[in-house]
Structures are given as C-alpha cells and as structure tokens.
Design an enzyme around this catalytic site. Structure first.
Site, PDB file in Angstrom:
ATOM      1  NE  ARG A  26      -4.072  -1.956   1.857  1.00 52.13           N
ATOM      2  CZ  ARG A  26      -4.818  -2.595   2.734  1.00 52.13           C
ATOM      3  NH1 ARG A  26      -4.514  -2.540   4.016  1.00 52.13           N
ATOM      4  NH2 ARG A  26      -5.865  -3.281   2.332  1.00 52.13           N
TER       5      ARG A  26
ATOM      6  CE  LYS B   6     -22.434 -16.506   5.126  1.00 51.87           C
ATOM      7  NZ  LYS B   6     -22.655 -15.581   6.244  1.00 51.87           N
TER       8      LYS B   6
ATOM      9  N   GLY C 105     -10.512  -8.688  -1.959  1.00 51.12           N
ATOM     10  CA  GLY C 105      -9.337  -9.133  -1.218  1.00 51.12           C
ATOM     11  C   GLY C 105      -8.854 -10.529  -1.571  1.00 51.12           C
TER      12      GLY C 105
ATOM     13  N   GLY D 219     -13.755  -3.916  -0.576  1.00 47.94           N
ATOM     14  CA  GLY D 219     -15.131  -3.465  -0.323  1.00 47.94           C
ATOM     15  C   GLY D 219     -15.527  -2.360  -1.281  1.00 47.94           C
TER      16      GLY D 219
END
Ligand code: AMP
Length: 396
Positions: free
Chosen positions: A38, A200, A353, A376
């Site tokens: 990062r 999911k 991720g 996200g």
C-alpha cells in the site's frame, strides 16, 4: 462519479496538500512493516506532489483503534520506511490535529513531508464529525484522495474535509480505479465476462443483479454456486447452502435468461467429507454428487468451460475465489482461473481481497490489467453504488 478533478490538473507549488492515503499496512510483533504494497502504491502521487513543489501532509488510518490512542496502531513505523523509499525526510507528527501539529505544518517548506498520526485515534474520523473535519482542514490549502480502499466510507478524511478544502482532487491511484472500473461498467469492450465466487450468495446479490444488466457472461464458482445449483434441483450433498436464498437464486437465473446473459454454473466439483485442510478430496459431477460430501472447489470440466469463456473475452471482472483456496487441495480452481485470465488478451480487472490474494500468490499480478486496491470499495463500485469519497471530489 467519473468526471472528477485529477491531481494532474492542480498547481501544487507552495501549497499545503492534505493527501489521504491508505497506509493501513500490516505490522508484525516488532512493529515492522510486513507488507509495503500500500505504501508503494501511493508513491506516484507522493512523488508528483513533491516534484511539483507542494508541502505534503499525509494522512491515513491503521487498524481499528476505535477512537482511542493505541501504540501498536501508530503510523510511526511508516515515517522512516517512507523516508527511505523517497530519500526525503518524513516528519512524524505526534497527532493528526491540534496546536502542536499546526505548528509543525506552519514551518513546512516546499517539498517537505509530514505524516500525521492515525486518524482513527479520534472518534471524529469515522463519525465524520464537523469539528474534527475543520481541525483537519485547517492544516492544508487543498485536498487529494488516493485511498480507494476507504472511498466507500463517508469519514472525516474521505468526505467531510472535502467540503472545506477546495479543490478536492483524485490521486493517481483513484484515477486509475475510476478509469478501469468505470470503463468496465460504462463502456466495456465485449464480450464482457464477470467471474464471481466466494462464500455466500447473500453478500453478492446486489453485484450479481447489477452485472446481469451489463455482462455477456457470468461465471459463478465458490460456495455461492451451491445455492444456484440447488435452485435448479441439483443434489449438492452437504455443500454450503443458504436455504433462504434459493428463491432469489432462481429469480437471478431467470433474469439472466431474460437479459440474454450466459450464466454458467459448475458442472463438476472437488468434494470432501469435511471442511478440513487435510480432508480427502475426490472429483464428482452434478449427476453423481455424494450425499455426505461437500463441494470445496470447481472441478476440471468446469475449469475448462470457464477458461473457454475467458479466452474469447475482451473485458473480465473477477471477484471472489472459486473454492476454499486457503487449503492447497481446494485451491486449483482459483489458480487455474487466475492463469487463464493471465493468458487471456482481455482487459482483466481483479477486485476483492481474496481474488487479489490468489493472483498475488500465483505470482500473476503483473499479467493483470488492473488490480483494485480496495476490496469493499470495488465491490460497491461494481454494485453501482455511489462511493461517498469519490462523489465528494470536485467535478471537472
Ligand atoms: P468472500 O469473502 O465472500 O469472497 O468469500 C471468500 C471465502 O469463500 C474464502 O475464504 C473461501 O475459502 C470461501 N469459499 C470458497 N469456496 C467455498 C466453498 N465451496 N465452500 C465453502 N467456502 C468457500
């Protein structure tokens, strides 16, 4: 959301630039940085500001200190690390707001760098508290956001501050995210294929719904495939299932048909009796799924079928692993899809991720067009949601 001022549009000379970066890096027990991805990713923006003669004030969060000062979440280890990468002195501020910080910033010369302490040591950051925003804004003349990973959050340093500092521009990293993710959704080169996996269905409903409006083919793998297979009356043994989602899965299958989207599901599987790293793995197909076993990866026929789609694709977006890739026995599907994508001529965009981790682990990151820096945030972007940290930037 795409028509935003970029850092390259700004005159930075002599200006105090508040630059929100994502220095949320992993630290080991000795407070050493164990992965600098990062920090390295923010270097183009940082170098640009310095080369243009700006006074650079860097701000980030690290971990989840929840409004309290926690020594192990201090950004202090980042200052010497960054200093070495840049070959420039980086002054570590004792806090991110307050008189002491203001006096450090006051003394800055063009080309100086100050790193503020963890923004989330103050509760006002996540609460987007106006008083905290004002204290941050006091430090600078203009604002740059290069932290895509937090752009889906309306926090003080990503949203509130932009109402007080003008212009508020996108750094090079955010620029690149908008370019690739934006282009994929707005004017993709076709065939446009999406690969979705992960645990999911319920986490991915919005993105499936949105992508069914855009893509030519949708390839589904991972745990979420089993709810779709069961909705089609296929026996799935003891595989992961969200019973309350089967009706919705049927509706999504119908929507795909109505929209002329090829929605592909696994034909075969790597199954095991238990969810276990050392469980004995065998292959089965949809016609002979053992009732006492669970599907933990896609099988060879499915890999073949999905690879064929990737070979002819022009744009591919991938989010979520094809199986339990953390266990070597069930990682093959995910890695084979990563390889197929690396070998394809398509524009490849990896978001999320776990898929990013899989691509990195396979050593294929250089072969992808764009690897999103925000899991996200990229998912919310693909869902068609407005990201507050992007929306808040100044329009061109
Ligand atoms: P997500 O965060 O929704 O992208 O899900 C990622 C997780 O899904 C990973 O930790 C995988 O181990 C898990 N996963 C993938 N395939 C399966 C599967 N067939 N059964 C159970 N979990 C799975």
């Amino acid at each position: 959301m795409l028509n935003k001022i970029s850092i390259s549009d700004l005159n930075l000379r002599g200006k105090r630039v508040f630059c929100r970066v994502d220095f949320n890096v992993p630290l080991d027990e000795d407070q050493k940085i164990s992965d600098d991805t990062r920090i390295v990713a923010a270097l183009p923006t940082i170098r640009h500001i310095l080369s243009q003669g700006g006074k650079l004030i860097l701000a980030s969060h690290l971990g989840r200190p929840k409004g309290k000062v926690q020594a192990k979440m201090s950004l202090a280890p980042v200052a010497p690390y960054l200093s070495e990468l840049l070959n420039v002195k980086v002054t570590m501020a004792p806090d991110c707001i307050g008189e002491q910080v203001e006096s450090i910033v006051e003394k800055m010369e063009d080309g100086d760098v100050v790193l503020l302490e963890n923004l989330r040591f103050h509760i006002g950051e996540e609460k987007n508290d106006p008083e905290f925003c004002a204290q941050l804004a006091k430090l600078a003349d203009l604002y740059v956001n290069d932290a895509f990973g937090t752009a889906h959050r309306a926090h003080a340093s990503t949203e509130g501050i932009t109402h007080l500092l003008n212009p508020a521009a996108a750094g090079f990293l955010i620029d690149k995210e908008l370019k690739y993710l934006g282009q994929a959704l707005d004017e993709p080169q076709r065939p446009f294929v999406a690969i979705l996996g992960g645990a999911k269905v319920s986490d991915k409903i919005t993105v499936i719904n949105q992508l069914l409006e855009k893509v030519d083919a949708l390839l589904i793998g991972g745990g979420m495939a089993y709810t779709f297979l069961q909705a089609q009356g296929i026996n799935i043994g003891t595989s992961l299932i969200e019973k309350d989602q089967t009706q919705l899965a049927s509706e999504l299958l119908n929507k795909a048909r109505a929209n002329n989207v090829k929605l592909l599901l696994p034909d075969d599987h790597i199954v095991a009796p238990t969810f276990d790293r050392n469980a004995s793995a065998t292959t089965c197909d949809n016609n002979n799924f053992p009732i006492d076993q669970m599907g933990l990866d896609i099988g060879p026929q499915t890999i073949q079928k999905y690879t064929e789609q990737l070979v002819s694709a022009a744009t591919v977006v991938w989010n979520g692993p094809m199986g339990v890739f953390e266990f070597p026995a069930f990682a093959n599907g995910t890695f084979k899809i990563a390889e197929a994508l690396a070998n394809s001529a398509a524009i490849s965009i990896i978001g999320g991720g776990d898929s990013v981790a899989a691509v990195n682990r396979a050593g294929l990151n250089d072969k992808m067009t764009h690897i999103s820096t925000g899991g996200g945030a990229s998912l919310e972007f693909l869902e068609g949601k407005i990201l507050p940290g992007i929306a808040a930037l100044t329009n061109k």
